[in-house]
Every structure is written in C-alpha cells, then in structure tokens.
Design a protein around this motif. Structure first.
Motif, PDB file in Angstrom:
ATOM      1  N   LEU A  18       4.808 -25.111 -26.675  1.00  0.00           N
ATOM      2  CA  LEU A  18       6.097 -24.767 -27.287  1.00  0.00           C
ATOM      3  C   LEU A  18       7.299 -24.669 -25.868  1.00  0.00           C
ATOM      4  CD1 LEU A  18       5.060 -23.310 -30.514  1.00  0.00           C
ATOM      5  CD2 LEU A  18       5.416 -25.042 -30.280  1.00  0.00           C
ATOM      6  N   LEU A  55      11.620 -20.077 -27.160  1.00  0.00           N
ATOM      7  CA  LEU A  55      10.824 -20.512 -27.053  1.00  0.00           C
ATOM      8  C   LEU A  55       9.921 -20.550 -25.525  1.00  0.00           C
ATOM      9  CD1 LEU A  55      11.275 -23.828 -28.974  1.00  0.00           C
ATOM     10  CD2 LEU A  55       9.430 -21.917 -29.621  1.00  0.00           C
ATOM     11  N   MET A  76       1.188 -29.120 -34.834  1.00  0.00           N
ATOM     12  CA  MET A  76       1.950 -27.826 -34.694  1.00  0.00           C
ATOM     13  C   MET A  76       2.340 -26.835 -35.887  1.00  0.00           C
ATOM     14  SD  MET A  76       2.318 -29.007 -31.327  1.00  0.00           S
ATOM     15  CE  MET A  76       2.713 -27.809 -30.727  1.00  0.00           C
ATOM     16  N   GLY A 128       2.178 -21.342 -29.392  1.00  0.00           N
ATOM     17  CA  GLY A 128       2.598 -21.973 -28.818  1.00  0.00           C
ATOM     18  C   GLY A 128       0.901 -21.997 -27.749  1.00  0.00           C
TER      19      GLY A 128
END
Length: 465
Positions: A306, A300, A356, A338
């Motif tokens: 994120l 990530l 999300m 993200g």
C-alpha cells in the motif's frame, strides 16, 4: 645587499598571507565556489603561473522560450600576482549555450544543461549553465487548514507548479505567525497556539507565492461541532440481535469461531458504541473528507504493497463518492497493512492478481476465494485492485440505492434488513475498522465528516462522546 634582503622579507610575508570571503556567494544548488585570495612569492625575475580560478557564481540560469539577457562570467585568476591572466572559454554544448572570448554567455535555444570550461594556463574552472523551463505560477494543496492546540498533530502541505514540467520545483516556506503555526522546510505545519496564521510557499524560481490560511482551535470545540444525522428503524434492538443469530456470526481471532448471543449484543447494540473509537463506525462513508494524497501517503508509508498508493486511493474515492480515509483504513485492515498474500499478488490461472479489500474471500479459504474473485474482475495490479475494489464497494454497499449501507455499522449489521447483505461475519468487524479510522481522523483533525446514528424502536437518540 640590504635592498635584496628587504625584497625577500616581503616575499615571505606575502607568501603566508591568505584572505577569505572576497568571492563567496550563495549558489542555487549550494555548489562550492572557490574563493581563496592569495599571493605567490614575489621576485623580480620569476614569471608567476596561474594556479586556480575563482568564480563569483557557480551556475548561470536562462529560461527556454523567453528573451534572455547575456550573462557575464565573473572570474578571478589566482594568485593575485599571476603574470599572465588571459582567460579562454569553451562551451561543451553549443546547442544549449555559447560563450564569446570575453566570457559573455548566451543561450542557444535548446533547454538543457551544459558546462563552460574557463582556462588560464594550466588552471581550470567549470561554470554550469542551465537553460530551464521557468515557473509561471504555484498553488497550495489546501487553501485553509484547521489544527488543534490541545491535540498537536501536524498537517502536510504541498504545492503544484504551473507549468507542471517546470524545471526548478523548489519553494521556501514561512509562517506569518509562528506563535500560532510553524511550518518546516518541507511544508509540515505544527500548531503552537490558538489563533490564525497564514502559511506561504514562495517559488525559488520566479518568486511566485501560494497561501494556506491556518486556524488553530481546541479539540473540544471541534467535537461539539461535528454534525449528526439520526436514522429511525421500525425494529427493536432485541429483534436485530435475534435476526443476527440466524446468520452464522463469528468471533475472529486466529480462526473464525461461532459467536454467542452476548458477543452479538456487545457489537450490534448502538448503546455500546457511543464512546471512544467505536463511534466512528457511524461515520458517513459517502462523504469526502478533504484529506490530501500526500497525507494519505504519509499514513501508508511502510505499509507494504500500500506504500505510495495515496494518490490511487484519493482518486478512487473521488470517482466513486467514497470517504478516502475509509478506503485506506479498510485496505489496511483487510491486507494486514499491505503484507498479505492477496495484497502482494497471488498467481491464479495465468495471471498474478491482487485484492485489497478482501472482496469475495471466505472464512474457510480466504486467499483462494479472494484470488478467484480478483481474477474474474481482472485486478492484475495493486492500482487496479484499489480502483476496482472501490467501485465494487460503492455500487454494492455505500452508494447502492436499495441497500444504502453507507456506514461501517450498516455494512456489518444492515439494520434495514438484518442478517442479509452483510459485508462480514466477524461481529467485531466494524469496531476493528472504527478503531483505525478514529485514530486516523484524529491524526488529521481538519478532515470533514458527519455521523449517521441508528435509533431503534423504543429507544432514545444517543449522544456520542
């Protein structure tokens, strides 16, 4: 006159003499310690003043709550021929450590840091003193790890200290056989050859060790060992496709467009999905994969909102009996790794809300509808959106006792009741996620998983390649 000349000659020679190494030591914090040894020019009538003080160690360490032997400051005044070498000592925080007139240091009971001034005339040195909470044990993030010589992907190991608030959290890593597996100073393990090796982490404080057993095999063997469950359905592939055409399927590029029969058949027929990344849409999403939070964080890193959320995804997955790899990949797909507005927060009502997983978002107004749903659920932070989204997906799809949609394929096509209760309208939704999921699974080949493959009426069981 000859005697004076000889004295002056010796003085010149001594003034140019420099010897290195007499007091050099390794210190815990790599602090520089003065170690130059030298003489001042000599005469019979001058007093030689102190110019510097060499320390054999730059730091003294004591342990809070334990019995500690006093430690002696070892110091040498320079030049070697200094006339008066008497040293005085002063602690700058006597609640942490005290020092007597001979340089003997004792802890005073309070954990913390202080310094002790060491003075001789106008020369001064500083000794650091730490009273720390000692390490009592260490554990590895994984007891065992499997890597593949023909797919040389690294794996990240980490350690946890006991107690958790220990002061010195440093370890030294090493491998029992670097020809099989190599570990760097940060715990990153790389396969070098087929075989077995143990990776050790030894604490700098206390010398406690933790071990991970590493097996290096080949990927072909790994692929053949992945278990497959076959699930039989009473409908034919053609009946599935006909039903899907009634549910307004879309092809999504820049905008959503209606999908034709060919597009539906391309993505709904399992016979087209057995090779490469497509097969990963048959992975059981209700099975934990054994991938660590640190590994998820590495994936990530740099992915907008994120980034740094590996622990939240791992925890949310465990709480809701969901694959942690799927949860991360799903969020990355729905949020543009993200970067989307829903991932970074949208003002709705009097709150800033986050979504999300695209839950509640429509094709026509994804941001507004997704924000409305997030507002209704109270998802006012990235972390709350991860936990709340995972719970919603688990309850409504993956672990729902009625729908039991525990693969990407079933979430998209719902073969038990085609054209109803489907997660997305985009015909390529499952394939898009499977591509990212497959890449991640192959990047972390020690992850555990199994396949659940549909078998429609009149068709043979499929082999995955």
């Amino acid at each position: 006159m000859k005697r004076v000349a000889a004295i002056l000659t010796i003085a010149v020679m001594l003034s140019s003499l420099t010897v290195f190494g007499a007091y050099r030591v390794e210190t815990d914090d790599d602090e520089y310690v003065s170690d130059e040894v030298y003489f001042a020019p000599v005469s019979t009538w001058d007093e030689v003043e102190a110019r510097s003080i060499n320390l054999k160690k730059g730091r003294l360490i004591f342990y809070a709550g334990k019995e500690n032997e006093p430690q002696q400051i070892e110091a040498a005044v320079m030049p070697v021929n200094t006339t008066r070498k008497e040293l005085t000592y002063k602690s700058n925080d006597i609640s942490v450590a005290r020092v007597d007139g001979n340089g003997l240091v004792t802890p005073a009971g309070k954990a913390g840091e202080t310094t002790i001034d060491i003075i001789c005339g106008r020369a001064k040195a500083i000794m650091k003193v730490s009273v720390v909470k000692g390490v009592e044990g260490v554990t590895m993030s994984q007891d065992a790890l499997t890597l593949y010589a023909d797919k040389p992907v690294t794996a990240q190991l980490s350690v946890e200290f006991t107690p958790a608030d220990a002061t010195i959290k440093d370890v030294k890593w090493h491998s029992s056989d670097e020809s099989v597996a190599y570990v760097d100073k940060n715990g990153l393990v790389s396969p070098n050859g087929v075989g077995s090796a143990d990776i050790y982490a030894e604490t700098v404080d206390g010398g406690f060790t933790a071990k991970c057993a590493v097996t290096v095999s080949t990927w072909e063997k790994r692929s053949s060992d992945i278990p497959i469950d076959y699930e039989d359905y009473d409908i034919t592939t053609e009946e599935l496709i006909e039903a899907q055409l009634t549910a307004s399927p879309t092809v999504f590029t820049d905008d959503a467009m209606s999908a034709d029969r060919y597009s539906v058949e391309q993505y709904a027929n399992p016979e087209n999905l057995t090779v490469g990344y497509d097969k990963y849409q048959f992975i059981d999403l209700g099975l934990a994969n054994g991938v660590s939070a640190e590994t998820l964080d590495a994936y990530l890193n740099g992915k907008g909102a994120l980034s740094g959320m590996g622990g939240a995804f791992k925890d949310a997955a465990e709480r809701n009996n969901i694959s942690e790899v799927y949860l991360v990949i799903h969020a990355c797909l729905e949020t543009g790794s993200g970067t989307s507005a829903l991932a970074n927060g949208i003002d709705y009502g009097e709150e800033t809300v986050y979504n999300m997983f695209g839950i509640g978002a429509s094709d026509t107004a994804p941001e507004e509808d997704g924000a409305r749903f997030a507002y209704e659920q109270g998802w006012t932070s990235v972390r709350e959106a991860i936990y709340g989204g995972a719970e919603w997906i688990s309850e409504n799809y993956i672990n729902n006792s009625h729908y039991n949609q525990n693969t990407l394929y079933k979430m998209r096509w719902n073969p038990s009741a085609p054209a109803t209760h489907q997660y997305a309208t985009d015909v390529a939704w499952a394939s898009k996620q499977a591509r990212s999921m497959g890449a991640m699974f192959e990047a972390f080949p020690s992850a555990k998983y199994r396949f659940k493959v549909p078998v429609f009426s009149g068709r043979e069981r499929l082999k995955l390649r």
